[in-house]
Design a protein around this motif. Structure first.
Motif, PDB file in Angstrom:
ATOM      1  N   THR A 290      36.894  14.012 110.155  1.00  0.00           N
ATOM      2  CA  THR A 290      36.944  12.999 109.110  1.00  0.00           C
ATOM      3  C   THR A 290      35.526  12.761 108.591  1.00  0.00           C
ATOM      4  OG1 THR A 290      38.839  11.958 110.179  1.00  0.00           O
ATOM      5  CG2 THR A 290      37.671  10.654 108.534  1.00  0.00           C
ATOM      6  N   GLY A 409      45.541  17.494  99.790  1.00  0.00           N
ATOM      7  CA  GLY A 409      45.213  16.151  99.327  1.00  0.00           C
ATOM      8  C   GLY A 409      45.812  15.814  97.984  1.00  0.00           C
ATOM      9  N   VAL A 413      48.450  13.721 100.981  1.00  0.00           N
ATOM     10  CA  VAL A 413      48.527  13.954 102.433  1.00  0.00           C
ATOM     11  C   VAL A 413      47.122  13.951 103.007  1.00  0.00           C
ATOM     12  CG1 VAL A 413      49.199  15.620 104.198  1.00  0.00           C
ATOM     13  CG2 VAL A 413      50.651  15.260 102.204  1.00  0.00           C
ATOM     14  N   ASP A 414      46.957  13.343 104.178  1.00  0.00           N
ATOM     15  CA  ASP A 414      45.627  13.231 104.792  1.00  0.00           C
ATOM     16  C   ASP A 414      45.076  14.576 105.219  1.00  0.00           C
ATOM     17  OD1 ASP A 414      45.531  10.522 104.375  1.00  0.00           O
ATOM     18  OD2 ASP A 414      46.434  10.027 106.304  1.00  0.00           O
ATOM     19  N   THR A 415      45.873  15.393 105.876  1.00  0.00           N
ATOM     20  CA  THR A 415      45.491  16.761 106.229  1.00  0.00           C
ATOM     21  C   THR A 415      46.695  17.427 106.883  1.00  0.00           C
ATOM     22  OG1 THR A 415      43.756  18.149 107.214  1.00  0.00           O
ATOM     23  CG2 THR A 415      44.604  16.355 108.570  1.00  0.00           C
ATOM     24  N   GLY A 431      42.163  17.315 102.836  1.00  0.00           N
ATOM     25  CA  GLY A 431      43.068  16.188 102.675  1.00  0.00           C
ATOM     26  C   GLY A 431      42.686  15.266 101.532  1.00  0.00           C
ATOM     27  N   ALA A 432      43.496  14.224 101.347  1.00  0.00           N
ATOM     28  CA  ALA A 432      43.286  13.271 100.263  1.00  0.00           C
ATOM     29  C   ALA A 432      41.998  12.485 100.482  1.00  0.00           C
ATOM     30  CB  ALA A 432      44.476  12.321 100.170  1.00  0.00           C
ATOM     31  N   ARG A 434      40.347   9.024 100.198  1.00  0.00           N
ATOM     32  CA  ARG A 434      40.815   7.639 100.129  1.00  0.00           C
ATOM     33  C   ARG A 434      39.655   6.669 100.398  1.00  0.00           C
ATOM     34  NH1 ARG A 434      46.379   8.020 100.490  1.00  0.00           N
ATOM     35  NH2 ARG A 434      47.227   9.793 101.662  1.00  0.00           N
ATOM     36  N   GLN A 436      38.343   3.765 102.420  1.00  0.00           N
ATOM     37  CA  GLN A 436      38.654   3.216 103.742  1.00  0.00           C
ATOM     38  C   GLN A 436      37.462   2.437 104.279  1.00  0.00           C
ATOM     39  OE1 GLN A 436      39.998   6.216 106.498  1.00  0.00           O
ATOM     40  NE2 GLN A 436      41.335   7.213 105.007  1.00  0.00           N
ATOM     41  N   TRP A 438      34.514   1.836 106.630  1.00  0.00           N
ATOM     42  CA  TRP A 438      33.698   2.843 107.317  1.00  0.00           C
ATOM     43  C   TRP A 438      32.374   2.204 107.724  1.00  0.00           C
ATOM     44  CZ3 TRP A 438      35.275   7.634 108.646  1.00  0.00           C
ATOM     45  CH2 TRP A 438      34.323   8.564 109.073  1.00  0.00           C
ATOM     46  N   THR A 450      37.623  11.507 103.633  1.00  0.00           N
ATOM     47  CA  THR A 450      38.647  12.550 103.674  1.00  0.00           C
ATOM     48  C   THR A 450      38.693  13.163 105.061  1.00  0.00           C
ATOM     49  OG1 THR A 450      39.526  14.501 102.535  1.00  0.00           O
ATOM     50  CG2 THR A 450      37.182  14.499 103.017  1.00  0.00           C
ATOM     51  N   THR A 451      39.781  13.880 105.349  1.00  0.00           N
ATOM     52  CA  THR A 451      39.933  14.564 106.638  1.00  0.00           C
ATOM     53  C   THR A 451      40.149  16.045 106.398  1.00  0.00           C
ATOM     54  OG1 THR A 451      40.898  12.594 107.654  1.00  0.00           O
ATOM     55  CG2 THR A 451      41.239  14.687 108.786  1.00  0.00           C
TER      56      THR A 451
END
Length: 488
Positions: A290, A409, A413-415, A431-432, A434, A436, A438, A450-451
């Motif tokens: 991530t 993404g 979808v995250d991954t 992945g997407a 987003r 978040q 942090w 992202t992941t």
């Protein structure tokens, strides 16, 4: 020289042996030019338009849309000198088009143009495909339904060669044989000697660990097909039959009128074969990382504002591709393939970009992507995606890939844990992006995150190498400008 010429389905390359006719772009009676697209054919890899080999007038179309045709089979007849007068037509038989099929007399004058390296089918001395009567050259009217397979568990009837046509001596060309002779058949319809199967089917069986000698072929003359091999590979271990047959029968029929059955063919069939082969041959390992990509997204905004980039499609995937290409320079073993007794390390990167299309998932690749500038890479990716969405990706564009990126993404979808394309040792899932919470500089702040998911072949890439490669990709995306200064 004959004025009527038959055009065979050409060899489309990459080991493809057949294609489905999606759409005819011409009709009987049309006047066509040299190299004019005449038919759209879908192979196991892509949909392609095939151009005319001669100028003239369309005399006959031998196969309707939706028909699967083998390479080397005549698909259209062209009158190369329509001004020389009418061509005799037969008044009987079931033509494949809206005009009558050519008679045996007119077909005897047809000059066949075989595909490169193919043997001319349908001549005296061998059976004609599709249940049509063999004539001197070409095929007469169809007498049986096309592509009809014998029922499971039955022994197909032996094919009987058509009687020669009484005419002037003609050149005899042997009919191609799929495999060696079968020495016998046991009570279950299985061959006790050599089995009938095409080379691609034999290779698929070897890759999936299926013994061809244990299968009952459902193809012509009892030959084993890809579907037979895949069915055997996917079948669970044999179990005792259910004793309550009435319950099983009732459950099987329930809701049958509300089911949709979609034939598995073309791109989707090839994808299924490739994914099954890869999943059960290469030991997959997937790692995740991530990453805070806030700086990367700001760098993209600054890039878009530059005058020379205003007409260029700039997306986060562009930075991911650049990150992968730079990381490969630091870890070249990631860009390699397993060849049994050796590992082949590629000094070039044919970067695959997975694309979802109406016909299924395809993975075209950018040839030698590591040599491209960032602007050239952006243009190549834009062209690749547009061509794929339009269904015009050529088989050559989907062959020879060495490393792949799949952008899940875009679907929110995250991954994921992607499966390796056959012949490759690594694939990266992006992945997407987003917003978040942090931890940034000791404080919790909203950041763009992202992941990444990296799947790799553990025969080639161990945990340390895979981790270092993934870490480098992540470091670039965390601060691309700093990474460019440090790595190049």
């Amino acid at each position: 020289m004959s004025r009527i010429k038959e055009f065979n389905l050409p060899d489309l390359g990459e080991g493809l042996t057949e294609g489905e006719i999606l759409a005819w772009l011409v009709k009987v009676g049309d006047t066509i030019e040299l190299n004019q697209p005449i038919v759209e054919v879908e192979t196991a890899k892509a949909a392609v338009e095939i151009p005319a080999k001669w100028a003239g007038q369309v005399q006959a179309i031998f196969h309707p849309e939706g028909t699967t045709v083998e390479v080397g089979t005549p698909i259209i007849a062209i009158d190369t000198d329509p001004g020389a007068g009418p061509v005799e037509q037969s008044t009987t038989g079931a033509p494949a088009t809206d005009l009558p099929a050519p008679s045996a007399a007119s077909l005897a004058a047809v000059e066949v143009a075989p595909a490169e390296g193919a043997v001319e089918p349908g001549l005296i001395g061998g059976p004609a495909p599709g249940g049509r009567t063999a004539v001197l050259v070409g095929y007469g009217p169809r007498t049986t339904a096309a592509k009809r397979r014998p029922r499971k568990g039955t022994t197909p009837a032996a094919s009987v060669p058509a009687a020669p046509v009484q005419a002037a001596p003609a050149r005899v060309v042997p009919t191609p044989v799929q495999a060696g002779p079968v020495s016998g058949v046991n009570g279950k319809g299985r061959s006790t000697g050599m089995v009938l199967a095409k080379p691609p089917v034999r290779k698929l069986a070897k890759d999936l660990g299926v013994d061809l000698g244990t299968l009952t072929g459902s193809g012509p003359s009892g030959s084993i097909t890809r579907e037979d091999v895949q069915r055997a590979a996917a079948a669970p271990a044999a179990a005792e039959p259910l004793t309550v047959t009435t319950v099983a029968s009732s459950a099987a029929s329930f809701g049958a009128d509300r089911e949709q059955r979609i034939p598995v063919k073309g791109v989707r069939r090839l994808t299924a074969e490739n994914m099954s082969r890869s999943a059960f041959t290469a030991p997959h390992v997937t790692e995740f990382l991530t990453v805070d990509v806030t700086r990367a997204m700001k760098a993209l905004d600054r890039l878009r504002e530059r005058r020379e980039w205003r007409d260029v499609r700039v997306s986060p995937l562009l930075l991911v591709a650049k990150a992968v290409l730079l990381a490969v320079r630091r870890h070249p073993m990631v860009n390699s393939s397993w060849a049994g007794d050796e590992i082949v390390v590629k000094e070039y990167v044919n970067l695959g970009i997975a694309a979802a299309t109406e016909r299924g998932l395809i993975v075209p690749n950018i040839k030698d992507a590591g040599r491209l500038t960032l602007r050239e890479l952006a243009d190549a990716m834009t062209g690749l995606v547009q061509t794929a969405k339009a269904g015009r990706t050529s088989p050559a564009d989907m062959s020879g890939g060495t490393l792949t990126i799949t952008n899940v993404g875009v679907f929110g979808v995250d991954t994921g844990t992607p499966i390796l394309p056959p012949g490759e040792s690594a694939i990266l899932a992006f992945g997407a992006v987003r917003e978040q919470p942090w931890v940034h500089k000791g404080k919790v702040k909203p950041r763009l995150v992202t992941t990444l998911g990296l799947s790799f072949d553990h025969r080639i890439i161990d945990g340390e190498l895979g981790s270092k490669f993934l870490r480098d990709v992540g470091d670039f995306l965390a601060d691309p400008e700093a990474a460019l200064l440090a790595w190049t």
